[in-house]
Design a protein around this motif. Sequence first.
Motif, PDB file in Angstrom:
ATOM      1  N   UNK A  17       0.823  -1.212   0.000  1.00 27.82           N
ATOM      2  CA  UNK A  17       0.000   0.000   0.000  1.00 27.82           C
ATOM      3  C   UNK A  17       0.858   1.263   0.000  1.00 27.82           C
ATOM      4  N   UNK A  18       1.939   1.249   0.772  1.00 26.23           N
ATOM      5  CA  UNK A  18       2.808   2.423   0.850  1.00 26.23           C
ATOM      6  C   UNK A  18       3.352   2.820  -0.503  1.00 26.23           C
ATOM      7  N   UNK A  19       3.796   1.840  -1.272  1.00 27.63           N
ATOM      8  CA  UNK A  19       4.327   2.099  -2.604  1.00 27.63           C
ATOM      9  C   UNK A  19       3.248   2.655  -3.523  1.00 27.63           C
ATOM     10  N   UNK A  20       2.060   2.097  -3.457  1.00 26.84           N
ATOM     11  CA  UNK A  20       0.967   2.511  -4.351  1.00 26.84           C
ATOM     12  C   UNK A  20       0.447   3.906  -4.021  1.00 26.84           C
ATOM     13  N   UNK A  21       0.449   4.261  -2.741  1.00 33.04           N
ATOM     14  CA  UNK A  21      -0.173   5.507  -2.299  1.00 33.04           C
ATOM     15  C   UNK A  21       0.810   6.684  -2.296  1.00 33.04           C
ATOM     16  N   UNK A  22       2.068   6.426  -2.043  1.00 32.65           N
ATOM     17  CA  UNK A  22       3.052   7.491  -1.810  1.00 32.65           C
ATOM     18  C   UNK A  22       3.054   8.572  -2.883  1.00 32.65           C
ATOM     19  N   UNK A  23       3.216   8.182  -4.107  1.00 24.26           N
ATOM     20  CA  UNK A  23       3.319   9.163  -5.187  1.00 24.26           C
ATOM     21  C   UNK A  23       2.042   9.998  -5.298  1.00 24.26           C
ATOM     22  N   UNK A  24       0.903   9.352  -5.158  1.00 24.94           N
ATOM     23  CA  UNK A  24      -0.383  10.041  -5.305  1.00 24.94           C
ATOM     24  C   UNK A  24      -0.581  11.136  -4.253  1.00 24.94           C
ATOM     25  N   UNK A  25      -0.011  10.944  -3.070  1.00 25.85           N
ATOM     26  CA  UNK A  25      -0.195  11.928  -1.997  1.00 25.85           C
ATOM     27  C   UNK A  25       1.040  12.812  -1.790  1.00 25.85           C
ATOM     28  N   UNK A  26       2.031  12.674  -2.653  1.00 24.96           N
ATOM     29  CA  UNK A  26       3.178  13.580  -2.616  1.00 24.96           C
ATOM     30  C   UNK A  26       4.219  13.282  -1.562  1.00 24.96           C
ATOM     31  N   UNK A  27       4.391  12.002  -1.233  1.00 22.94           N
ATOM     32  CA  UNK A  27       5.455  11.611  -0.303  1.00 22.94           C
ATOM     33  C   UNK A  27       6.345  10.587  -0.997  1.00 22.94           C
ATOM     34  N   UNK A  28       7.534  10.408  -0.464  1.00 24.64           N
ATOM     35  CA  UNK A  28       8.408   9.356  -0.984  1.00 24.64           C
ATOM     36  C   UNK A  28       8.413   8.216   0.029  1.00 24.64           C
ATOM     37  N   UNK A  29       8.330   7.010  -0.479  1.00 23.86           N
ATOM     38  CA  UNK A  29       8.222   5.816   0.365  1.00 23.86           C
ATOM     39  C   UNK A  29       9.555   5.094   0.449  1.00 23.86           C
ATOM     40  N   UNK A  30       9.976   4.808   1.676  1.00 25.42           N
ATOM     41  CA  UNK A  30      11.150   3.977   1.918  1.00 25.42           C
ATOM     42  C   UNK A  30      10.766   2.896   2.911  1.00 25.42           C
ATOM     43  N   UNK A  31      11.432   1.745   2.805  1.00 20.74           N
ATOM     44  CA  UNK A  31      11.295   0.744   3.861  1.00 20.74           C
ATOM     45  C   UNK A  31      12.513   0.859   4.764  1.00 20.74           C
ATOM     46  N   UNK A  32      12.301   0.608   6.045  1.00 21.69           N
ATOM     47  CA  UNK A  32      13.420   0.652   6.985  1.00 21.69           C
ATOM     48  C   UNK A  32      14.478  -0.367   6.581  1.00 21.69           C
TER      49      UNK A  32
END
Length: 177
Positions: A17-32
């Motif tokens: 979900x993080x990968x799919x949503x990140x770009x749409x809401x203007x954030x960058x997604x990283x995993x720890x």
Amino acid sequence: MSVIFLAGVHGVGKGFLGTRVAKAVGVIHFTASQLIREEKGLATWGTDRKTSALDDNQVALIRAVSQKRLIHPKILLDGHFVLRNELGILTPLEKMVFRELHLTGVILLTEESNIIACRLAMRDGGATDVFAISELAEAESAHVQDVCHELGLPLTVINSPTEESLSVAIERLTATV
């Protein structure tokens, strides 16, 4: 500048979900785990999800996030508040780690343990222990709540998360920064 921590057990949907949503809401997604691996140049956990070098990994994570914050104003960081050490013992991560990450909020994803077990079995193959998932989920939830209370961080809990519910939660947290 914001760093939102996306917490939950393996298989709950953080990465998906993080990968799919990140770009749409203007954030960058990283995993720890990705940031730790990049910072250290190696992984210190196996396919059994047991982790050695817990303290060193968290120091590496703090360094990596600190560097990413210089480049990216809005980060969605997915990871865990509780891990199993190399002996399989549930180990809550030190509260100092979350303080040093300069979090602006936490989103905890939860799901029924049997659903997670099915996802993990399909994703990773093999049998999955529903009791172990439940035990980890309970420990994760308790430690997330404790850390958020002590550090004064806003906490959003999403049961059976969807792209829409995660988007709304991220937008709320980034709007307050």
